[in-house]
Design a protein around this motif. Structure first.
Motif, PDB file in Angstrom:
ATOM      1  N   THR A 182       0.832  -1.288  -0.026  1.00  0.00           N
ATOM      2  CA  THR A 182      -0.263   0.049  -0.211  1.00  0.00           C
ATOM      3  C   THR A 182       0.908   1.176  -0.040  1.00  0.00           C
ATOM      4  N   LEU A 183       1.957   1.312   0.811  1.00  0.00           N
ATOM      5  CA  LEU A 183       2.740   2.579   0.825  1.00  0.00           C
ATOM      6  C   LEU A 183       3.800   2.625  -0.305  1.00  0.00           C
ATOM      7  N   GLN A 184       3.985   1.299  -1.035  1.00  0.00           N
ATOM      8  CA  GLN A 184       4.912   1.573  -2.353  1.00  0.00           C
ATOM      9  C   GLN A 184       3.860   2.098  -3.261  1.00  0.00           C
ATOM     10  N   GLN A 185       2.431   2.004  -3.418  1.00  0.00           N
ATOM     11  CA  GLN A 185       1.732   2.747  -4.436  1.00  0.00           C
ATOM     12  C   GLN A 185       2.129   4.212  -4.344  1.00  0.00           C
ATOM     13  N   LEU A 186       1.934   4.875  -3.123  1.00  0.00           N
ATOM     14  CA  LEU A 186       2.489   6.093  -2.824  1.00  0.00           C
ATOM     15  C   LEU A 186       3.657   6.720  -3.679  1.00  0.00           C
ATOM     16  N   GLN A 187       4.746   6.019  -3.788  1.00  0.00           N
ATOM     17  CA  GLN A 187       5.793   6.279  -4.394  1.00  0.00           C
ATOM     18  C   GLN A 187       5.327   6.057  -5.821  1.00  0.00           C
ATOM     19  N   ASN A 188       4.864   5.014  -6.359  1.00  0.00           N
ATOM     20  CA  ASN A 188       4.223   4.950  -7.685  1.00  0.00           C
ATOM     21  C   ASN A 188       3.503   6.067  -8.162  1.00  0.00           C
ATOM     22  N   ILE A 189       2.686   6.696  -7.482  1.00  0.00           N
ATOM     23  CA  ILE A 189       1.886   7.729  -7.784  1.00  0.00           C
ATOM     24  C   ILE A 189       2.818   9.038  -8.115  1.00  0.00           C
ATOM     25  N   ALA A 190       3.851   9.324  -7.415  1.00  0.00           N
ATOM     26  CA  ALA A 190       4.888  10.243  -7.452  1.00  0.00           C
ATOM     27  C   ALA A 190       5.674  10.200  -8.533  1.00  0.00           C
TER      28      ALA A 190
END
Length: 255
Positions: free
Chosen positions: A189-197
């Motif tokens: 879930t946290l990795q997806q924040l990095q992907n969004i950026a």
């Protein structure tokens, strides 16, 4: 289909009139407040557990609540998830993006099994769209999970935040309450924040703090919802004891 059709009849009898009123109210001036990414799991009903209504959120669902990293595309705009980000955050000027993972996620359980070379073989990926999807877009989550395993689940992980220069620290399940697959789910879930950026069309908004990214995590079997607190460096339960602190944190970080 019998249940679906009977459900539509019940909607007509009980909810249709009120819902049409809500549609008409937001017809010309909808003001959604968030783009909400979550899993297609039938147990995940985000409008119910967030108590949101018509016009409140854009909701995007796929297997494993994934937002692919932009490096997977020659043209970063050629997938549903970035298209949803553009529609929500650029065209509709939505300021908050939320990624919500959950416990006992079948897609994440499969991702955990892909640590086995036979399970993640090219042959298996050719036979299974889900296996290929999770292998392609879940590998960075798996790599971070393996870092956590090596550290006996005790050391923090580092994630990129809104820009490459901004990082946040995450302790995953420090009280050791959840299964290993659920620990992977929180990491994912946290990795997806990095992907969004990673998407260039969001870069200026993220740099200027005009766009904010958040992570939620839903425990299917207790009904509890967790918010990733950058101040606490972990997922924190959203309840009567924590709500004021979390509201204050959101105000401080994202105002």
């Amino acid at each position: 289909m019998n249940r679906i059709l009977r459900g539509i009849m019940k909607y007509r009898e009980v909810q249709k009139v009120e819902m049409v009123k809500q549609f008409l109210k937001v017809k010309d001036h909808p003001t959604p407040k968030a783009v909400f990414f979550t899993c297609i799991d039938s147990r995940m009903i985000p409008t119910r557990f967030t108590q949101t209504n018509v016009g409140d959120m854009f909701i995007v669902r796929n297997a494993g609540n994934i937002i692919p990293h932009s490096h997977h595309f020659l043209d970063e705009l050629t997938s549903n998830e970035p298209a949803a980000l553009e529609l929500g955050c650029v065209i509709n000027d939505i300021r908050h993006i939320i990624v919500c993972g959950h416990s006992d996620c079948k897609a994440i359980n499969l991702l955990y099994k892909l640590q086995d070379e036979n399970s993640s073989s090219q042959e298996n990926r050719r036979l299974s769209s889900l296996c290929s999807w999770m292998h392609t877009h879940g590998s960075p989550s798996l790599e971070k999970f393996q870092q956590l395993q090596i550290a006996d689940y005790t050391k923090p992980l580092i994630f990129q935040a809104e820009t490459p220069m901004r990082k946040f620290v995450a302790y995953i399940d420090p009280d050791n309450k959840f299964a290993v697959e659920d620990k992977l789910s929180q990491i994912h879930t946290l990795q997806q924040l990095q992907n969004i950026a990673s998407y260039g069309f969001l870069k200026k908004r993220l740099e200027k703090h005009q766009l904010h990214i958040h992570a939620l995590w839903f425990d299917i079997y207790t009904g509890e919802i967790y918010y990733f607190s950058r101040a606490a460096k972990t997922f924190v339960i959203i309840d009567e004891g924590n709500i004021e602190k979390l509201l204050e944190e959101v105000e401080d970080y994202y105002s």
